[in-house]
Design a protein around this motif. Structure first.
Motif, PDB file in Angstrom:
ATOM      1  N   PRO A 184       5.820   1.652   0.939  1.00  0.00           N
ATOM      2  CA  PRO A 184       4.705   1.312   1.836  1.00  0.00           C
ATOM      3  C   PRO A 184       3.988   2.540   2.365  1.00  0.00           C
ATOM      4  O   PRO A 184       2.805   2.465   2.706  1.00  0.00           O
ATOM      5  CB  PRO A 184       5.391   0.511   2.958  1.00  0.00           C
ATOM      6  N   GLU A 185       4.680   3.686   2.443  1.00  0.00           N
ATOM      7  CA  GLU A 185       4.031   4.906   2.920  1.00  0.00           C
ATOM      8  C   GLU A 185       2.869   5.318   2.024  1.00  0.00           C
ATOM      9  O   GLU A 185       1.872   5.876   2.490  1.00  0.00           O
ATOM     10  CB  GLU A 185       5.035   6.055   2.998  1.00  0.00           C
ATOM     11  N   ILE A 186       2.988   5.052   0.710  1.00  0.00           N
ATOM     12  CA  ILE A 186       1.917   5.410  -0.222  1.00  0.00           C
ATOM     13  C   ILE A 186       0.749   4.438  -0.089  1.00  0.00           C
ATOM     14  O   ILE A 186      -0.422   4.834  -0.173  1.00  0.00           O
ATOM     15  CB  ILE A 186       2.457   5.453  -1.653  1.00  0.00           C
ATOM     16  N   ALA A 187       1.042   3.157   0.140  1.00  0.00           N
ATOM     17  CA  ALA A 187      -0.031   2.200   0.413  1.00  0.00           C
ATOM     18  C   ALA A 187      -0.784   2.595   1.676  1.00  0.00           C
ATOM     19  O   ALA A 187      -2.017   2.518   1.744  1.00  0.00           O
ATOM     20  CB  ALA A 187       0.547   0.793   0.546  1.00  0.00           C
ATOM     21  N   GLU A 188      -0.048   3.053   2.687  1.00  0.00           N
ATOM     22  CA  GLU A 188      -0.667   3.521   3.934  1.00  0.00           C
ATOM     23  C   GLU A 188      -1.536   4.742   3.677  1.00  0.00           C
ATOM     24  O   GLU A 188      -2.647   4.856   4.210  1.00  0.00           O
ATOM     25  CB  GLU A 188       0.429   3.856   4.953  1.00  0.00           C
ATOM     26  N   GLN A 189      -1.048   5.665   2.857  1.00  0.00           N
ATOM     27  CA  GLN A 189      -1.809   6.877   2.550  1.00  0.00           C
ATOM     28  C   GLN A 189      -3.119   6.530   1.854  1.00  0.00           C
ATOM     29  O   GLN A 189      -4.187   7.064   2.198  1.00  0.00           O
ATOM     30  CB  GLN A 189      -0.963   7.801   1.669  1.00  0.00           C
ATOM     31  N   ALA A 190      -3.061   5.645   0.874  1.00  0.00           N
ATOM     32  CA  ALA A 190      -4.278   5.238   0.170  1.00  0.00           C
ATOM     33  C   ALA A 190      -5.278   4.618   1.128  1.00  0.00           C
ATOM     34  O   ALA A 190      -6.479   4.892   1.073  1.00  0.00           O
ATOM     35  CB  ALA A 190      -3.930   4.257  -0.948  1.00  0.00           C
ATOM     36  N   ALA A 191      -4.787   3.790   2.031  1.00  0.00           N
ATOM     37  CA  ALA A 191      -5.670   3.137   3.000  1.00  0.00           C
ATOM     38  C   ALA A 191      -6.290   4.147   3.959  1.00  0.00           C
ATOM     39  O   ALA A 191      -7.477   4.069   4.286  1.00  0.00           O
ATOM     40  CB  ALA A 191      -4.889   2.081   3.772  1.00  0.00           C
ATOM     41  N   TYR A 192      -5.516   5.110   4.411  1.00  0.00           N
ATOM     42  CA  TYR A 192      -5.995   6.108   5.368  1.00  0.00           C
ATOM     43  C   TYR A 192      -7.205   6.860   4.827  1.00  0.00           C
ATOM     44  O   TYR A 192      -8.194   7.077   5.542  1.00  0.00           O
ATOM     45  CB  TYR A 192      -4.861   7.078   5.690  1.00  0.00           C
ATOM     46  N   TYR A 193      -7.132   7.249   3.557  1.00  0.00           N
ATOM     47  CA  TYR A 193      -8.220   8.024   2.967  1.00  0.00           C
ATOM     48  C   TYR A 193      -9.335   7.149   2.381  1.00  0.00           C
ATOM     49  O   TYR A 193     -10.367   7.674   1.970  1.00  0.00           O
ATOM     50  CB  TYR A 193      -7.670   8.941   1.874  1.00  0.00           C
ATOM     51  N   GLY A 194      -9.137   5.849   2.342  1.00  0.00           N
ATOM     52  CA  GLY A 194     -10.120   4.993   1.696  1.00  0.00           C
ATOM     53  C   GLY A 194     -10.114   5.110   0.196  1.00  0.00           C
ATOM     54  O   GLY A 194     -11.105   4.806  -0.477  1.00  0.00           O
ATOM     55  N   ASP A 195      -8.984   5.545  -0.367  1.00  0.00           N
ATOM     56  CA  ASP A 195      -8.825   5.675  -1.818  1.00  0.00           C
ATOM     57  C   ASP A 195      -8.364   4.353  -2.416  1.00  0.00           C
ATOM     58  O   ASP A 195      -8.111   3.370  -1.713  1.00  0.00           O
ATOM     59  CB  ASP A 195      -7.799   6.765  -2.138  1.00  0.00           C
ATOM     60  N   GLY A 196      -8.194   4.338  -3.750  1.00  0.00           N
ATOM     61  CA  GLY A 196      -7.686   3.164  -4.422  1.00  0.00           C
ATOM     62  C   GLY A 196      -6.165   3.087  -4.374  1.00  0.00           C
ATOM     63  O   GLY A 196      -5.475   4.099  -4.248  1.00  0.00           O
ATOM     64  N   TYR A 216      -1.792  -2.518   2.168  1.00  0.00           N
ATOM     65  CA  TYR A 216      -2.896  -1.605   1.875  1.00  0.00           C
ATOM     66  C   TYR A 216      -4.219  -2.199   2.330  1.00  0.00           C
ATOM     67  O   TYR A 216      -5.040  -1.504   2.978  1.00  0.00           O
ATOM     68  CB  TYR A 216      -2.925  -1.312   0.369  1.00  0.00           C
ATOM     69  N   ARG A 217      -4.474  -3.448   2.049  1.00  0.00           N
ATOM     70  CA  ARG A 217      -5.749  -4.067   2.434  1.00  0.00           C
ATOM     71  C   ARG A 217      -5.914  -4.081   3.960  1.00  0.00           C
ATOM     72  O   ARG A 217      -6.993  -3.763   4.487  1.00  0.00           O
ATOM     73  CB  ARG A 217      -5.835  -5.493   1.869  1.00  0.00           C
ATOM     74  N   ARG A 218      -4.874  -4.470   4.672  1.00  0.00           N
ATOM     75  CA  ARG A 218      -4.971  -4.519   6.142  1.00  0.00           C
ATOM     76  C   ARG A 218      -5.249  -3.138   6.723  1.00  0.00           C
ATOM     77  O   ARG A 218      -6.082  -2.984   7.629  1.00  0.00           O
ATOM     78  CB  ARG A 218      -3.676  -5.086   6.741  1.00  0.00           C
ATOM     79  N   ARG A 219      -4.561  -2.137   6.215  1.00  0.00           N
ATOM     80  CA  ARG A 219      -4.722  -0.786   6.752  1.00  0.00           C
ATOM     81  C   ARG A 219      -6.052  -0.168   6.321  1.00  0.00           C
ATOM     82  O   ARG A 219      -6.638   0.630   7.064  1.00  0.00           O
ATOM     83  CB  ARG A 219      -3.547   0.089   6.321  1.00  0.00           C
ATOM     84  N   TYR A 220      -6.548  -0.510   5.150  1.00  0.00           N
ATOM     85  CA  TYR A 220      -7.873  -0.070   4.697  1.00  0.00           C
ATOM     86  C   TYR A 220      -8.931  -0.535   5.703  1.00  0.00           C
ATOM     87  O   TYR A 220      -9.817   0.229   6.107  1.00  0.00           O
ATOM     88  CB  TYR A 220      -8.137  -0.654   3.312  1.00  0.00           C
ATOM     89  N   GLU A 221      -8.812  -1.779   6.120  1.00  0.00           N
ATOM     90  CA  GLU A 221      -9.744  -2.298   7.119  1.00  0.00           C
ATOM     91  C   GLU A 221      -9.527  -1.623   8.471  1.00  0.00           C
ATOM     92  O   GLU A 221     -10.489  -1.274   9.170  1.00  0.00           O
ATOM     93  CB  GLU A 221      -9.572  -3.810   7.246  1.00  0.00           C
ATOM     94  N   HIS A 222      -8.275  -1.419   8.843  1.00  0.00           N
ATOM     95  CA  HIS A 222      -7.949  -0.767  10.113  1.00  0.00           C
ATOM     96  C   HIS A 222      -8.603   0.610  10.227  1.00  0.00           C
ATOM     97  O   HIS A 222      -9.093   0.977  11.300  1.00  0.00           O
ATOM     98  CB  HIS A 222      -6.429  -0.634  10.241  1.00  0.00           C
ATOM     99  N   TYR A 223      -8.632   1.365   9.121  1.00  0.00           N
ATOM    100  CA  TYR A 223      -9.189   2.717   9.156  1.00  0.00           C
ATOM    101  C   TYR A 223     -10.707   2.736   8.994  1.00  0.00           C
ATOM    102  O   TYR A 223     -11.309   3.809   8.932  1.00  0.00           O
ATOM    103  CB  TYR A 223      -8.533   3.577   8.075  1.00  0.00           C
ATOM    104  N   GLY A 224     -11.324   1.578   8.931  1.00  0.00           N
ATOM    105  CA  GLY A 224     -12.774   1.513   8.991  1.00  0.00           C
ATOM    106  C   GLY A 224     -13.505   1.726   7.681  1.00  0.00           C
ATOM    107  O   GLY A 224     -14.700   2.039   7.679  1.00  0.00           O
ATOM    108  N   HIS A 225     -12.823   1.515   6.553  1.00  0.00           N
ATOM    109  CA  HIS A 225     -13.473   1.723   5.260  1.00  0.00           C
ATOM    110  C   HIS A 225     -14.197   0.481   4.757  1.00  0.00           C
ATOM    111  O   HIS A 225     -14.942   0.548   3.782  1.00  0.00           O
ATOM    112  CB  HIS A 225     -12.442   2.160   4.216  1.00  0.00           C
ATOM    113  N   GLY A 226     -13.994  -0.638   5.396  1.00  0.00           N
ATOM    114  CA  GLY A 226     -14.579  -1.900   4.959  1.00  0.00           C
ATOM    115  C   GLY A 226     -13.623  -3.023   5.278  1.00  0.00           C
ATOM    116  O   GLY A 226     -12.546  -2.816   5.864  1.00  0.00           O
TER     117      GLY A 226
END
Length: 362
Positions: A184-196, A216-226
């Motif tokens: 899950p740490e890698i999913a979090e990392q991808a979300a933090y940077y807005g990467d795939g 990953y999807r939830r955290r992607y939204e949390h970090y403001g990427h969409g």
């Protein structure tokens, strides 16, 4: 929607003939497969990175640079670049160079790899795998975006006034996917940077990867990427096809039964029931692949593993003909037709240059 293939570059004895290709033959076969993938209309060719027998792709950018010279359209990627044991400075330089040679047809997938001994071979400690992945990517991210970098970290010597060369093509770094099968740490990392985020779900059941992708999807939204459904997701898969499903099962069974990774374990039937592996007709591949959207939502990249377990080159090229002619056109039509307008396509160099994907610098 992008469709393509990925290779792990294994040198495996063909169980039906007893013949083992040489390393040179296997490398040349990977080149032929990449060229065939472009010929049949696929979008992506990706190679793994391994530093131990029975694998040969120890230098992905060398292989991809060679392929770039004899292709025109296909995106050249990796199906793991080892962010833990490669120096981020060298990754930054190698992939920027490849960007220029391939006119931007480049992205990469970062991962920790699944071969434990690789860590001490390159002077690292496997117990530090997650911290290495996080720190090394933080540096790589800056090296591509800042002309002059000062850096102090835990795992490498400091940098003072360092400029990575060449600079990324059009001042636009390659798009990065973060691949993981369990962390899950890698999913979090991808979300933090807005990467795939790429879930190579070729071995484990669907519900395991649903949890990672949902995170990953939830955290992607949390970090403001969409919104969560706009997150950039890629999936792996495995297929073997013949016009008749019984012929496919009969031909593939000895390769499955003796495969280095999953041979001598669950039966072919058990494995196809529990994982994305599809052995059958093109229509069966279409039907099963379409269920991925039901499990994971709209996604942007689908890569298939096809050249493994000792399958001869002739057979792999026949598989690519079926994939390009009978499977991908249907999948592309069906999946693109169902994707809402607000869900983006996979990033390309052209789309990144045009600013279609917002950039958030850490």
């Amino acid at each position: 929607m992008q469709f393509g293939i990925f290779t792990v570059g294994d040198v495996t004895t063909d169980p039906t003939t007893g013949r083992t290709p040489t390393e040179g033959e296997r490398i040349k076969a990977m080149v032929a497969i990449a060229k065939k993938a472009e010929e049949v209309g696929l979008d992506v060719f990706a190679t793994g990175e391994h530093h131990n027998p029975p694998f040969v792709p120890s230098s992905p950018t060398t292989l991809l640079g060679y392929i770039a010279a004899s292709t025109e359209k296909i995106v050249l990627s990796t199906s793991t670049t080892l962010i833990t044991t490669n120096d981020p400075v060298k990754i930054a330089e190698d992939f920027a160079m490849l960007q220029h040679l391939a006119d931007g047809r480049v992205d990469l997938m970062l991962g920790r790899g699944n071969t434990g001994p690789v860590y001490p071979w390159f002077g690292q400690d496997i117990r530090q795998g997650i911290p290495l992945a996080i720190e090394n990517y933080a540096l790589l991210h800056r090296l591509w975006r800042e002309d002059v970098v000062d850096w102090q970290g835990k795992f490498r010597t400091p940098l003072q006034g360092f400029t990575s060369t060449p600079r990324p093509l059009d001042d636009t770094p390659p798009f990065v996917w973060h691949g993981s099968i369990r962390s899950p740490e890698i999913a979090e990392q991808a979300a933090y940077y807005g990467d795939g985020f790429f879930a190579n779900h070729i071995f484990w059941p669907t519900d395991h990867f649903q949890r990672l992708i949902d995170l990953y999807r939830r955290r992607y939204e949390h970090y403001g990427h969409g919104s969560a459904d706009q997150a950039i997701v890629g999936l792996g898969g495995q297929v073997f096809m013949r016009k008749n499903s019984q012929d496919a099962v009969r031909e593939f069974r000895p390769y499955f039964d003796n495969a280095p990774v999953y041979g001598h374990g669950p039966s072919l039937e058990e494995f196809t029931e529990q994982t994305p592996l599809t052995v059958g007709s093109p229509q069966e591949v279409i039907d099963k692949t379409l269920t991925f959207r039901e499990s994971f939502g709209d996604y942007q990249r689908q890569l298939f593993l096809m050249d493994h377990a000792g399958l001869p080159l002739k057979t792999v090229l026949e598989q690519l003909d079926l994939l390009g002619e009978e499977v991908v056109p249907v999948l592309r039509r069906e999946l693109d037709g169902k994707r809402p307008a607000h869900v983006p396509d996979a990033a390309t160099h052209a789309s990144l240059v045009a600013g279609r994907k917002p950039e958030v610098v850490a």
